[in-house]
Design a protein around this motif. Sequence first.
Motif, PDB file in Angstrom:
ATOM      1  N   GLN A   1       6.271  -1.400 -10.757  1.00 34.35           N
ATOM      2  CA  GLN A   1       7.194  -0.902  -9.712  1.00 34.35           C
ATOM      3  C   GLN A   1       6.807  -1.448  -8.338  1.00 34.35           C
ATOM      4  O   GLN A   1       7.670  -1.790  -7.532  1.00 34.35           O
ATOM      5  CB  GLN A   1       7.182   0.634  -9.699  1.00 34.35           C
ATOM      6  N   THR A   2       5.503  -1.535  -8.080  1.00 29.23           N
ATOM      7  CA  THR A   2       5.035  -2.070  -6.795  1.00 29.23           C
ATOM      8  C   THR A   2       5.444  -3.532  -6.659  1.00 29.23           C
ATOM      9  O   THR A   2       5.956  -3.954  -5.612  1.00 29.23           O
ATOM     10  CB  THR A   2       3.496  -1.941  -6.677  1.00 29.23           C
TER      11      THR A   2
ATOM     12  N   THR B   1       9.056  -3.789  -5.956  1.00 33.63           N
ATOM     13  CA  THR B   1       9.331  -3.369  -4.574  1.00 33.63           C
ATOM     14  C   THR B   1       9.040  -4.514  -3.602  1.00 33.63           C
ATOM     15  O   THR B   1       9.840  -4.796  -2.706  1.00 33.63           O
ATOM     16  CB  THR B   1       8.468  -2.139  -4.205  1.00 33.63           C
TER      17      THR B   1
ATOM     18  N   LYS C   1       0.837  -1.204   0.000  1.00 34.50           N
ATOM     19  CA  LYS C   1       0.000   0.000   0.000  1.00 34.50           C
ATOM     20  C   LYS C   1       0.872   1.254   0.000  1.00 34.50           C
ATOM     21  O   LYS C   1       0.548   2.247  -0.652  1.00 34.50           O
ATOM     22  CB  LYS C   1      -0.940  -0.021   1.210  1.00 34.50           C
TER      23      LYS C   1
ATOM     24  N   ALA D   1       3.943   4.464  -7.078  1.00 33.26           N
ATOM     25  CA  ALA D   1       4.535   3.401  -7.899  1.00 33.26           C
ATOM     26  C   ALA D   1       3.492   2.815  -8.845  1.00 33.26           C
ATOM     27  O   ALA D   1       2.319   2.703  -8.494  1.00 33.26           O
ATOM     28  CB  ALA D   1       5.097   2.305  -6.993  1.00 33.26           C
ATOM     29  N   THR D   2       3.943   2.437 -10.041  1.00 29.74           N
ATOM     30  CA  THR D   2       3.060   1.737 -10.982  1.00 29.74           C
ATOM     31  C   THR D   2       2.914   0.294 -10.497  1.00 29.74           C
ATOM     32  O   THR D   2       3.592  -0.112  -9.550  1.00 29.74           O
ATOM     33  CB  THR D   2       3.678   1.709 -12.391  1.00 29.74           C
TER      34      THR D   2
ATOM     35  N   ALA E   1       3.867   1.600  -1.281  1.00 26.76           N
ATOM     36  CA  ALA E   1       4.444   1.778  -2.621  1.00 26.76           C
ATOM     37  C   ALA E   1       3.423   2.415  -3.555  1.00 26.76           C
ATOM     38  O   ALA E   1       3.739   3.374  -4.274  1.00 26.76           O
ATOM     39  CB  ALA E   1       4.916   0.428  -3.159  1.00 26.76           C
ATOM     40  N   ILE E   2       2.192   1.905  -3.518  1.00 23.32           N
ATOM     41  CA  ILE E   2       1.135   2.465  -4.387  1.00 23.32           C
ATOM     42  C   ILE E   2       0.885   3.917  -4.011  1.00 23.32           C
ATOM     43  O   ILE E   2       0.806   4.802  -4.863  1.00 23.32           O
ATOM     44  CB  ILE E   2      -0.174   1.642  -4.265  1.00 23.32           C
TER      45      ILE E   2
END
Lengths: 230, 243
Positions: A143-144, A147, A132, A139-140, A134-135
């Motif tokens: 990317q999430t 991560t 959550k 982040a796309t 990262a989003i």
Amino acid sequence: MDYILAGLKEAFRLLFSFDRGTYTVIFLSLRISGIAVLLASCLGIPLGALVGLHKFPGRGVITTLLNTCFALPTVVVGLFVYLFLSHRGPLGMLGLLYTPGAMITAQTILATPIIGALSLVAVKGVDPAITKSAISLGATKVQTTLTVLREARVAILAALIAGFGRVVTEIGAAMIVGGNIKGTTRVMSTAIALETGKGRFELALALGIILLAVAFLINTGLYYLQRIRE
Amino acid sequence: MKNYTIQTHNLSKEYNGEAVLKEINLQLERGRIHAIIGPSGVGKSVLLRLLNLLEEPTSGEIHFDGKALRENNRLNLHRRMTLVFQKPALFNTSVYENVAYGLKVRKENRSSILEKVKKALEVIGLKGYEHKRARDLSGGEKQRVAIARAMVLEPEILFLDEPTSDLDPRNVAIIEELIKYINREFKTTIVIATHNMFQARRLAHEASFLFKGRIIESRNAQEIFTSPKDKRILRFIEGKMIF
């Protein structure tokens, strides 16, 4: 008992004199299993991440399949790869049977579900708040996912080691699709079986020691990875 | 005419058929600090997650700058706002990498990231902590890193979910100053969920009182504390509300 001790003595001589034939088998084993694990990680890690992080129809079925294939019998995999790669098989024209390519194919099939299932568990073990965050930080989806995989890196490395441990020691598929050809497809496990069958225990013991050493290194690696994780 | 950055229309959320939020109608004015107050477990965190688009409402709509969510690009919206969680979910890497994360995913250039992270660490009082492992920090330091991670993005909207709930008074004061700094410096609209009415009073321009999934009063923060219209708020202020 004497012949066991004599065998052990000869085994150490073969290892420490860097006997060419012994090391050919060792390096071939490590190369075939290494490539197989690399290919299996390219398939298994994204599959594990996909199933572990995203909701979609059929997710449960894939999870069950991954877990079922976790313990695939090696001879069954060997048999199916043989049927596909034999001259009469659908992939016979590739001419891969009894080559390292066939062994890599079989070992990739064996390692993929292990790496996939353990990667799934690894990404599911990451705190959902990380995803959550990262989003929320912009982040796309890709990317999430990367991560989360980075957060699960220790557990994923453990999955790779477990996959390697499984394929480097297997014998069924290697024997069926590799044919145990000296210098080409003879790996540690098949060489041990062959030499034992012939009553020549020296090379079998030498390779057995190497296999045990590999297993020991794998477990030592896992132990330290777990300590890092803690 | 007031300039609203977020408006919700009858926003509701259910989990397994149980309503957690009921017909929430909020209007969040641009550049202001808005507190969502209320006892624990009334749905404050859920409301922030809905506003930050981390969860989908069961019904109702959220409008950003007067436009419905479906008319906006979701990733663009995500990159205009961010949420700091009650427990700072820091990545298992260095302090620098944590603070730089949002800038890296936006593909900012390296020198700009370096400069922004350095400045942010100075502002939060953690200069020289760049190479420390984020998870080895104290609770207060972790929360400050989480706020710095959001602050470097200079978001239009910053959601803070109980940002000081587990912290000592010194760290509470530091974080409250940081919140005011972000609002003042970047004109960021801040939405803070808190059960601490004193904190809401110290920080917020506007406040909404959430109780059992409903907003029961929403107005100027000073007024809501000095002359609440609803008796339940008065009981909460007087510490008589039993949860």
